[in-house]
Design a protein around this motif. Structure first.
Motif, PDB file in Angstrom:
ATOM      1  N   ASN A 151       0.805  -1.221   0.000  1.00 40.67           N
ATOM      2  CA  ASN A 151       0.000   0.000   0.000  1.00 40.67           C
ATOM      3  C   ASN A 151       0.839   1.271   0.000  1.00 40.67           C
ATOM      4  OD1 ASN A 151      -2.164  -1.676   0.045  1.00 40.67           O
ATOM      5  ND2 ASN A 151      -2.890  -1.134   2.080  1.00 40.67           N
ATOM      6  N   CYS A 152       2.115   1.170  -0.389  1.00 46.61           N
ATOM      7  CA  CYS A 152       2.923   2.368  -0.621  1.00 46.61           C
ATOM      8  C   CYS A 152       2.439   3.021  -1.911  1.00 46.61           C
ATOM      9  CB  CYS A 152       4.406   2.005  -0.730  1.00 46.61           C
ATOM     10  SG  CYS A 152       5.135   1.393   0.805  1.00 46.61           S
ATOM     11  N   VAL A 153       2.039   4.297  -1.827  1.00 50.26           N
ATOM     12  CA  VAL A 153       1.423   4.987  -2.969  1.00 50.26           C
ATOM     13  C   VAL A 153       2.206   6.260  -3.280  1.00 50.26           C
ATOM     14  CG1 VAL A 153      -0.672   6.107  -3.832  1.00 50.26           C
ATOM     15  CG2 VAL A 153      -0.850   4.064  -2.370  1.00 50.26           C
ATOM     16  N   ASP A 154       2.516   6.464  -4.554  1.00 49.13           N
ATOM     17  CA  ASP A 154       3.227   7.668  -5.003  1.00 49.13           C
ATOM     18  C   ASP A 154       2.261   8.850  -4.995  1.00 49.13           C
ATOM     19  OD1 ASP A 154       4.769   9.598  -6.162  1.00 49.13           O
ATOM     20  OD2 ASP A 154       5.221   8.481  -7.990  1.00 49.13           O
ATOM     21  N   PHE A 155       2.536   9.859  -4.142  1.00 42.49           N
ATOM     22  CA  PHE A 155       1.679  11.042  -4.019  1.00 42.49           C
ATOM     23  C   PHE A 155       2.199  12.204  -4.858  1.00 42.49           C
ATOM     24  CE2 PHE A 155      -0.634   8.848  -0.933  1.00 42.49           C
ATOM     25  CZ  PHE A 155      -1.623   9.630  -0.346  1.00 42.49           C
ATOM     26  N   SER A 156       3.182  11.956  -5.722  1.00 45.83           N
ATOM     27  CA  SER A 156       3.771  13.050  -6.486  1.00 45.83           C
ATOM     28  C   SER A 156       2.764  13.682  -7.439  1.00 45.83           C
ATOM     29  CB  SER A 156       4.991  12.552  -7.273  1.00 45.83           C
ATOM     30  OG  SER A 156       5.957  12.027  -6.403  1.00 45.83           O
ATOM     31  N   GLU A 157       1.982  12.855  -8.110  1.00 41.46           N
ATOM     32  CA  GLU A 157       0.970  13.350  -9.044  1.00 41.46           C
ATOM     33  C   GLU A 157      -0.363  12.702  -8.717  1.00 41.46           C
ATOM     34  OE1 GLU A 157       1.992  12.925 -13.107  1.00 41.46           O
ATOM     35  OE2 GLU A 157       4.039  13.665 -12.859  1.00 41.46           O
ATOM     36  N   GLN A 158      -1.394  13.525  -8.496  1.00 39.81           N
ATOM     37  CA  GLN A 158      -2.701  12.994  -8.131  1.00 39.81           C
ATOM     38  C   GLN A 158      -3.572  12.872  -9.384  1.00 39.81           C
ATOM     39  OE1 GLN A 158      -4.410  14.947  -4.730  1.00 39.81           O
ATOM     40  NE2 GLN A 158      -2.566  14.724  -3.493  1.00 39.81           N
ATOM     41  N   ASN A 159      -3.238  11.875 -10.194  1.00 42.85           N
ATOM     42  CA  ASN A 159      -3.976  11.597 -11.425  1.00 42.85           C
ATOM     43  C   ASN A 159      -4.856  10.360 -11.225  1.00 42.85           C
ATOM     44  OD1 ASN A 159      -2.061   9.565 -11.383  1.00 42.85           O
ATOM     45  ND2 ASN A 159      -0.730  10.602 -12.863  1.00 42.85           N
ATOM     46  N   GLN A 160      -5.399   9.851 -12.320  1.00 41.11           N
ATOM     47  CA  GLN A 160      -6.287   8.697 -12.234  1.00 41.11           C
ATOM     48  C   GLN A 160      -5.549   7.459 -11.707  1.00 41.11           C
ATOM     49  OE1 GLN A 160      -9.645   8.891 -12.725  1.00 41.11           O
ATOM     50  NE2 GLN A 160      -9.596   6.837 -11.804  1.00 41.11           N
ATOM     51  N   GLU A 161      -4.286   7.310 -12.108  1.00 41.39           N
ATOM     52  CA  GLU A 161      -3.502   6.176 -11.610  1.00 41.39           C
ATOM     53  C   GLU A 161      -3.333   6.263 -10.094  1.00 41.39           C
ATOM     54  OE1 GLU A 161       0.958   4.177 -12.238  1.00 41.39           O
ATOM     55  OE2 GLU A 161       0.291   5.861 -13.501  1.00 41.39           O
TER      56      GLU A 161
END
Length: 856
Positions: A151-161
């Protein structure tokens, strides 16, 4: 305004302090960022830290934002100072885990992750040094999701992915995203708090890339602490300032703390203390601002407290559990001839207050100081501190790993101390406890046998000392020690007498027990090229390791397992050799387990328990006006109290519905003895000799007819407090709440009365209550609870009413008070001991349960 404590953790050299500098710069605390290699970092305040270029002590700094006040805790990254880092974990509301983008997941990173998981701390991840990394963001995210959490999530870009990734982490987020395609900040923040989501941000602390966005992320996705009006605080560090004032560093977990507030608690040795807060300091780096008060969520340092220790809970806060990371390397201290041993010991005691895991011990026999350390770096730091602060140029000699001892069977330890004009006797039950539970102390001793104050003193003596085993002289652990009996003298007993008796009882019990030697184990992870897997498995199995099935990730294999620390300490060098520097071994202390080669270790120690004068198993008895030493294996023949391990006589439980005649004639032999004592004291009672005919004598048949049992209703009078403190379960409840113990007794007796069908009067003392007129409560038609009036004891009330009732009714009195029993017999009532009443109550409960089962 939300007040939060945010800790920063990392493997050494991951850029943790550099990130702290960047966050402080963006918050306006610093005008320019410092650097570790330039020796001007804001949070590296100690000279030793700047010389070595590593963080050794946890430091704090304040970041004040428009809607948040963060206390930033910069913790040590080197494994040798893990204890300092773990203590800081207990006061963190959120944690920032810094990972080197150029190195990826390193050995200590996984250890930190396990500790954060164990402490349930929400985590933000900053992947640092991306300006130097040869790995892509995708590769690093895959590594995080494999080795840390999916559940590590990249928060750099808040897009659909981004939202698709969030939907797989939390059910609430999934429902929101399915409904609207996005998720609100509050729902994401709640998922982070619950450790369902771990935000990840990429950047470079040195070049201020991504650091401002990361600070904004912390401010937006952290939640304020829930309100807690009651005062609570957790102590996480003890230090001294430049003037030598003792500082207690603590986190306010509830309510507020003001200057001049009085705090109180109990020290580990059982001593109660009460002290005033003289000053509150809000530190930021080496400087501080004084404050008049601090609020829930804030971290501060206070002066005026001299008894606090790291891990202590104040107010409503509980003490910290046993730490996961404990040092296992034992060293003896070598002092120059110019330094007195006691001067050095005082210096080490001060250091032990700051770091309790040093476990400083002093052998009077060898005149040596021993300490436990995590590794060579910590050893060098301790040497430097001793020289700089105390002017003691000490050397250290390695003594191997620190062993411990436990027992396999239950035994009773006996201690007696009775030189002339002294007296104390103690019986302790020693039982094996689950692995990792440490030492557990409790008491089941009756207060009518030994006053509660003496019992508390014995328990404090048990806790104040490091008790040694009999195999190697190593500390004992994983054991429950229960005080079962004790005896004091009204005139000659002093506090120090019970200390001697307690110490001797523990030692005497260990001499009888089947002892087991324990050694420290490591939980290890070995990452190495797949071609070296066979060699590693063979080596580890030969060293007694317990291995999990190996896993393969690309060209690397990973082995996990447990192994004795003694064989793993030097194995890292072997790994580097046969993998040509490509293998990575990380070890995490995994507690203690039975030693693989106990005979060899015991022979090496050559310890003789009976020759240790500081831990004698023998007892001292008085004979002809002088103290006489009695060997441990003969002590039981001289003890004045009864053993709790004596085999009990097997008897069939009495039926609840026994005849009235049987209930009143069952204890004639005991009553006859009490009657004899009564008549010797108060004079002969004139009665019809035929009254004795209701008993069948064993020697001859009595010719007289039995006197008819009175035809009136049966009454049972109960001495309430006497029963409460005679029954173990009720006595334990009374230790916490006397009111709860009274309610529980009334409840049990109500069920019993429903089966017995007698009239019941339960009497409680209230004679010390000023101006109390007394009261009677009707619980039901046949149960009354009496609270005696001022200056009237329960004994007096029962004696008076039993005298009146026995004229027309059958009366039994439940009490274990010997004097009261004699008076009862004189009144014509029958006595019943607390244990007899307990057995009848148990039988009644058993009958009720059987009835419910049959008719349920």
């Amino acid at each position: 305004m939300k007040y939060l404590t945010v800790g920063i953790l990392a493997h050494v050299d991951s850029g943790k302090t550099t990130l702290s500098e960047a966050l402080l710069y963006h918050a306006g605390v610093l005008k320019k960022t410092g650097r570790v290699d330039h020796k001007d970092a804001f949070l590296d305040t100690e000279t030793l830290e700047r010389e070595r270029g590593i963080t050794i002590f946890s430091k704090q700094a304040r970041l004040t934002l428009p809607d948040a006040d963060f206390t930033l805790l910069d913790t040590p990254g080197h494994v040798d100072f893990s204890a300092e880092m773990e203590r800081a974990l207990h006061v963190m509301d959120y944690a920032v885990l810094v990972i080197s983008g150029s190195e990826g997941i390193q050995s200590h990173t996984e250890t930190l992750w396990k500790l954060l998981h164990h402490s349930h701390v929400p985590v933000f991840i900053f992947i640092n040094k991306m300006d130097l990394s040869l790995k892509s963001r995708t590769e690093l995210m895959q590594e995080l999701q494999i080795h840390l959490h999916k559940n590590c999530v990249d928060f750099s870009e808040q897009n659909q992915e981004f939202y698709d990734s969030l939907a797989t982490c939390d059910e609430t987020l999934m429902n929101q995203i399915l409904d609207s395609g996005t998720a609100d900040i509050s729902a994401i923040s709640q998922a982070i708090l619950q450790r369902h989501v771990f935000p990840c941000v990429f950047g470079s602390g040195l070049k201020l890339q991504g650091t401002e966005a990361f600070l904004n992320l912390l401010a937006a996705y952290t939640l304020p602490l829930p309100e807690c009006p009651e005062f609570g605080a957790k102590v996480y560090k003890i230090t001294e300032d430049e003037q030598g004032k003792r500082l207690t560093h603590l986190k306010i977990t509830g309510g507020e703390l003001h200057v001049r507030d009085i705090l109180e608690d109990t020290a580990p040795d059982g001593t109660k203390w009460q002290e005033k807060i003289n000053q509150i300091r809000l530190y930021s780096g080496a400087k501080f601002q004084p404050a008049d008060k601090v609020f829930h969520g804030m971290t501060c340092a206070v002066t005026g407290l001299s008894h606090t220790y790291a891990g202590e809970g104040l107010g409503i806060e509980k003490n910290t559990d046993t730490p996961l990371l404990e040092p296992i390397l034992q060293y003896s201290v070598i002092l120059p001839e110019t330094v007195q041993i006691h001067t050095a010991l005082m210096a080490f005691r001060k250091l032990e207050q700051e770091d309790p895991l040093l476990h400083v011990s002093f052998s009077k026999q060898l005149q040596e100081i021993h300490v436990l350390l995590m590794g060579e770096i910590q050893l060098a730091v301790i040497q430097h501190i001793l020289k700089e602060r105390f002017d003691i140029p000490a050397e250290f000699q390695a003594a191997g790993v620190a062993y411990k001892e436990s027992i396999k069977n239950t035994v009773e330890g006996m201690g007696h101390y009775e030189p002339l004009r002294h007296y104390a006797e103690v019986r302790l039950l020693l039982e094996p406890a689950p692995a990792g539970s440490g030492l557990i102390f409790s008491s089941t001793c009756r207060e009518d046998q030994l006053d509660r104050n003496w019992q508390r003193l014995i328990l404090s003596h048990l806790a104040e000392r490091q008790h040694l085993g009999v195999l190697t002289g190593s500390p004992i652990t994983d054991m429950k020690i229960t005080l079962t009996a004790g005896k004091a003298h009204k005139k000659h007993t002093e506090g120090g007498d019970f200390r001697q008796a307690t110490y001797r009882a523990v030692r005497q019990g260990l001499m009888q027990a089947e002892s087991v030697l324990l050694e420290p184990y490591y939980q290890f992870t070995l990452k190495l090229p797949a071609g070296s897997l066979g060699r590693a498995v063979t080596d580890l199995q030969m060293k007694g390791a317990k291995l999990e099935p190996p896993q393969t990730f690309g060209e690397f294999s990973v082995i996990e397992g447990k192994a004795p620390a003694a064989v793993m300490m030097t194995y890292r060098t072997n790994v580097m050799e046969y993998t040509r520097g490509r293998g990575v071994l990380s070890c995490l202390p995994a507690g203690y387990a039975p030693c693989a080669n106990p005979e060899e270790v015991i022979q090496k120690f050559d310890y003789h328990p009976e020759a240790d004068p500081e831990h004698s198993p023998d007892s001292v008895f008085c004979s002809h006006g002088a103290g006489v030493l009695v060997k441990w294996n003969e002590v039981q023949n001289y003890m004045h109290t009864e053993s709790c391990l004596k085999p009990e006589t097997q008897t069939q439980p009495e039926q609840v519905h026994k005849s009235v005649r049987q209930a009143y004639t069952g204890s004639y032999a005991q009553d006859a003895e009490l009657m004899k004592i009564f008549e010797q004291t108060y004079g002969k009672i004139q009665h019809d000799e035929r009254d004795d005919a209701h008993v069948m004598h064993t020697e001859k048949q009595v010719k007289y007819k039995a006197k008819p049992v009175p035809k009136g209703e049966e009454y049972l009078l109960v001495d309430g407090y006497n029963i409460i403190f005679s029954w173990e379960t009720l006595s334990q409840i009374a230790a916490e709440s006397l009111e709860a113990a009274r309610a529980e007794l009334i409840h049990k007796l109500s069920n019993y009365q429903g089966i017995r069908r007698c009239r019941m009067i339960i009497v409680f003392d209230a004679y010390k209550v000023k101006g109390n007129p007394g009261s009677i409560e009707e619980i039901s038609r046949n149960i009354h609870v009496v609270y005696t009036k001022e200056a009237e004891t329960a004994d007096t009330y029962i004696e008076r009413i039993s005298h009146d009732l026995t004229k027309e009714h059958r009366v039994r009195v439940a009490t274990s008070d010997g004097t009261e029993q004699m008076i009862i017999l004189g009144n014509g009532a029958y006595r019943m001991s607390a244990e007899e009443l307990r057995q009848e109550v148990l039988n009644a409960e058993h009958y009720i349960q059987e009835y419910l089962n049959q008719n349920g």
